[in-house]
Design a protein around this motif. Structure first.
Motif, short mmCIF file in Angstrom:
data_model
loop_
_atom_site.label_atom_id
_atom_site.label_comp_id
_atom_site.label_asym_id
_atom_site.label_seq_id
_atom_site.Cartn_x
_atom_site.Cartn_y
_atom_site.Cartn_z
N SER A 77 0.82 -1.23 -0.09
CA SER A 77 -0.11 -0.16 -0.06
C SER A 77 0.78 1.20 -0.01
O SER A 77 0.51 2.23 -0.85
N SER A 80 2.65 1.55 -3.66
CA SER A 80 1.45 2.10 -4.48
C SER A 80 1.09 3.49 -4.22
O SER A 80 0.98 4.19 -5.26
N GLY A 81 1.24 3.98 -2.96
CA GLY A 81 0.94 5.33 -2.71
C GLY A 81 2.04 6.30 -3.28
O GLY A 81 1.79 7.37 -3.74
N LYS A 82 3.18 5.74 -3.03
CA LYS A 82 4.24 6.48 -3.61
C LYS A 82 4.31 6.42 -5.21
O LYS A 82 4.37 7.79 -5.79
N ALA A 83 3.77 5.59 -5.87
CA ALA A 83 4.02 5.81 -7.30
C ALA A 83 2.62 6.55 -7.86
O ALA A 83 2.97 7.27 -8.88
N LYS A 84 1.71 6.65 -7.01
CA LYS A 84 0.66 7.38 -7.43
C LYS A 84 1.15 8.91 -7.23
O LYS A 84 0.56 9.86 -7.94
N SER A 85 1.63 9.24 -6.24
CA SER A 85 1.90 10.60 -5.85
C SER A 85 3.18 11.03 -6.78
O SER A 85 3.50 12.33 -6.43
#
Length: 87
Positions: A77, A80-85
């Motif tokens: 999680s 994936s949060g780093k990838a989205k931001s």
């Protein structure tokens, strides 16, 4: 199962978990975590503000150890949060 019945069931499960921990039993929730009570001996601590040595009385503490499944989900999680931001 109605919402009220579901809430009562969840409360009953949580009450049983709490009672087992108070009795000093180890509680393992598969794929989530393990709760364990351990005894800590008396020791000398230090007041960080004054530097004064103070005895810390013996006590029982609860420890929480997350399962590898939970750790993996948190890591995924987070990644994936780093990838989205874009970081």
């Amino acid at each position: 199962m109605s919402r009220t019945e579901s809430a009562e069931l969840v409360e009953a499960v949580l009450d049983e978990i709490c009672e087992a921990i108070v009795r000093g039993e180890t509680v393992k929730l598969s794929s989530f975590a393990t709760f364990h009570v351990r005894s800590k001996n008396e020791r000398i601590g230090r007041n960080p503000k004054t530097g004064e040595e103070v005895p810390i009385l013996p006590r029982r503490v609860m420890t929480f150890k997350s399962s590898n499944v939970l750790k993996s989900r948190i890591l995924r999680s987070h990644q994936s949060g780093k990838a989205k931001s874009g970081k």
